[in-house]
Design an enzyme around this catalytic site. Sequence first.
Site, PDB file in Angstrom:
ATOM      1  N   CYS B  84       0.819  -1.222   0.000  1.00 52.73           N
ATOM      2  CA  CYS B  84       0.000   0.000   0.000  1.00 52.73           C
ATOM      3  C   CYS B  84       0.847   1.264   0.000  1.00 52.73           C
ATOM      4  O   CYS B  84       0.314   2.369  -0.132  1.00 52.73           O
ATOM      5  CB  CYS B  84      -0.943   0.001   1.197  1.00 52.73           C
ATOM      6  N   CYS B 207     -12.931   0.670   8.642  1.00 52.57           N
ATOM      7  CA  CYS B 207     -12.080   0.181   7.550  1.00 52.57           C
ATOM      8  C   CYS B 207     -12.187   1.095   6.334  1.00 52.57           C
ATOM      9  O   CYS B 207     -13.285   1.511   5.957  1.00 52.57           O
ATOM     10  CB  CYS B 207     -12.517  -1.216   7.110  1.00 52.57           C
ATOM     11  N   SER B 208     -11.051   1.351   5.685  1.00 56.53           N
ATOM     12  CA  SER B 208     -11.089   2.065   4.412  1.00 56.53           C
ATOM     13  C   SER B 208     -11.709   1.132   3.367  1.00 56.53           C
ATOM     14  O   SER B 208     -11.638  -0.084   3.500  1.00 56.53           O
ATOM     15  CB  SER B 208      -9.689   2.500   3.997  1.00 56.53           C
ATOM     16  N   ILE B 210     -12.790  -0.432  -0.623  1.00 57.86           N
ATOM     17  CA  ILE B 210     -12.163  -0.911  -1.859  1.00 57.86           C
ATOM     18  C   ILE B 210     -12.438   0.144  -2.928  1.00 57.86           C
ATOM     19  O   ILE B 210     -13.595   0.534  -3.125  1.00 57.86           O
ATOM     20  CB  ILE B 210     -12.726  -2.292  -2.225  1.00 57.86           C
ATOM     21  N   HIS B 332      -9.263   4.143  -0.848  1.00 56.05           N
ATOM     22  CA  HIS B 332      -7.882   3.650  -0.754  1.00 56.05           C
ATOM     23  C   HIS B 332      -7.555   2.703  -1.915  1.00 56.05           C
ATOM     24  O   HIS B 332      -7.524   1.496  -1.737  1.00 56.05           O
ATOM     25  CB  HIS B 332      -7.701   2.958   0.614  1.00 56.05           C
TER      26      HIS B 332
END
Lengths: 134, 379
Positions: B84, B207-208, B210, B332
Site C-alpha cells: 500500500c 475500515c477504508s 475498496i 484507498h
Amino acid sequence: MPNKSSIPLSWRLNKSIYRLVGNKCKRCGTFFFPSRDICPKCRRKGDIEEVVFSGEGEVYSYTMINVAPKGFEQQTPYLIGIIKLKEGPLITGQIVRPNNNIEIGKKVYAVFRKLTEDSKSGIIKYGFKFKIKD
Amino acid sequence: MKHVAVIGVGQTKFGELWERSLRSISLEAGIRAIEDAGIEGREIQALYIGNMSGMFTGQEHLSALAADMSGLNPIPTVRCEVACASAAAAFRQAYLSLLSGQYDIIMAAGAEKMTDLMGSGVLTTLMGAGDQEWEGSFGVTFAGLYALMARRHMHEYGTTQEQMALVSVNNHKNAVNNEYAQFRFPISVDDVLNSPIIASPLHLLDCSPITDGAAAVIMATEDAVKKLKIENPVWILGSGQASGQLALHDRESLTKIDSTIVAAKQAYEQSNLKPDDINYAEVHDCFSINEILAIEDLGFCKKGEGGKFVEDDKINTEIKINSTGGLKAIGHPVGATGIRQIIDIVRNIRDRGGIGLAQNIGGSGATCVVNILGDNYAK
Ligand SMILES: [Zn+2]
C-alpha cells in the site's frame, strides 16, 4: 491467486505446521517460530539449531474474523490469535471453539486440526490450532 | 544540497469506477498533472508508478503501458511495489533520481483498479502484503492484522472503540467538500459502532473501502523549476523510508510501527523540522487504529495518547490531520494512495502555505515512507 492449494507449499511446511518445529540461535539464545535460516541479530555469526516447541503459551492478542479471504469463507466466524509461546516467540494461529471466555493472558496449548479443505478434489491441509486451557 | 519541487498534480475521482479501465485512469491522472504543471509533456524524462498488485486486473508491467497510452515512449519507466506504500515509494524513487542529477523532470504516479476483482479475491490479494505462509495460511485478513494491533492498543493504553470511531467520523466530515472522495457524507460514532463487525474490535466503518483511482505528480529540480518559470512550486524538504518485520508476530510490539518511527526520523532530520512544525499531515488510516498509531509514531503526541489526542479534537486544532478525508472517506486504491496524499499536501500548501507531512504504510507496517513538503526550502 496465492496458491492455497499448492501441494509443494504444504509439503515443505508440514514439519513446522504438524509438529511445531522451529529453531533457535545458540549464539544469542533467541527462539524462532517459524524457523529462520539466519538469526536477524547475529546474522552470519549465528548458530542455528532445530527446536520442537511445546505448544504451550498464552493469548497475546486476538480477533474474531467475520469476513474471510478465499478458502475460509465457510469457517466464519473464526478466532485468530497471536500466541506468546512459553519459549518466547509470538505465533499466529486459529483458536478453536468454545472461545466465549477469550481474553488476553489466557493460557493455551496447541492441538492438531484440519485447517482448510480445497474443494472436493483438492488437498486437505492439517496443522496446529490453539485451545484455551481450563 | 539540490532541491526538488512538485510542479503539477492530477488525479481521477476515487470510487467504484466500473466503467473505467486501469489504463484509462492512469492516463487521466497523468494528463491532469501535466496540464496543472503547465508543461507540454515531452519534457518528462522518466516515469515511476506505484501499483500494488497485478492480481486485481491481471495486468502487470503497468509502467510501460502507462507511458505507451500517454504517448511518452521511449522514456524509461519502473513500476514500484511496496504494498500500500507503492505510490509514496515511486515518489521517493523519483526524488532520489532527480537528486542524482540524471534527470530534471520526472512523473511519479500511482494507480489501482481494485473493483475488477470481486469478493474474497480482493481480501486474498491484499493479504499478499502480509506473510502468506505464516499469517495468510491461517485465514488472517488485513482487517484481522489491524484488529490484532487495535486489541493490543486497547489492552496496553486503554484506547476505546469510541476513540477509534472518532477517527472515521472526522475523516468522513472532512471529505464532504472533497470532490474526488468516494464517500462525501458525514457519519456518527453510533453509525460506526453499529456497523457490522469485520474483525473484532474493528467495525465496517473502521475500515477504508475498496477503491479505484489514480494520481500523478510532476517533479522537477530547482534549475528546471526556474527554466519552466513555475510560479507555485512546493518543495520536498525531507524524505525517509524504512522497512520492518513483515509478520506482526515477529515484532517486539504490536502497538507501534517501527518503520514509521525510523522513516519519520529521517525526514525530520533532513528537513531540520520537528513534529510541532507540521501544519498538515496526511496519515495512513487504512483502519481507524492506524491513524492513532501514526499520530503517536510521527511524534504528534506520546505513545499511548493517540486515542485521547483524537478525542480532544487535536487532529483539527493542533494539527490538521487528514483534512481532506483520509483513506477512510476518500477511498484507498492501494497503489495510488501515496501520491494522492502528496497531492492533498500540495493543495493545502498552495492555498495556505506552511508545511505538510505524508505518511504512507505498506502492509501492516513492514514498509513506511514519510515525505515532508513546504512552500519554501529556505525557512
Ligand atoms: Zn543470534
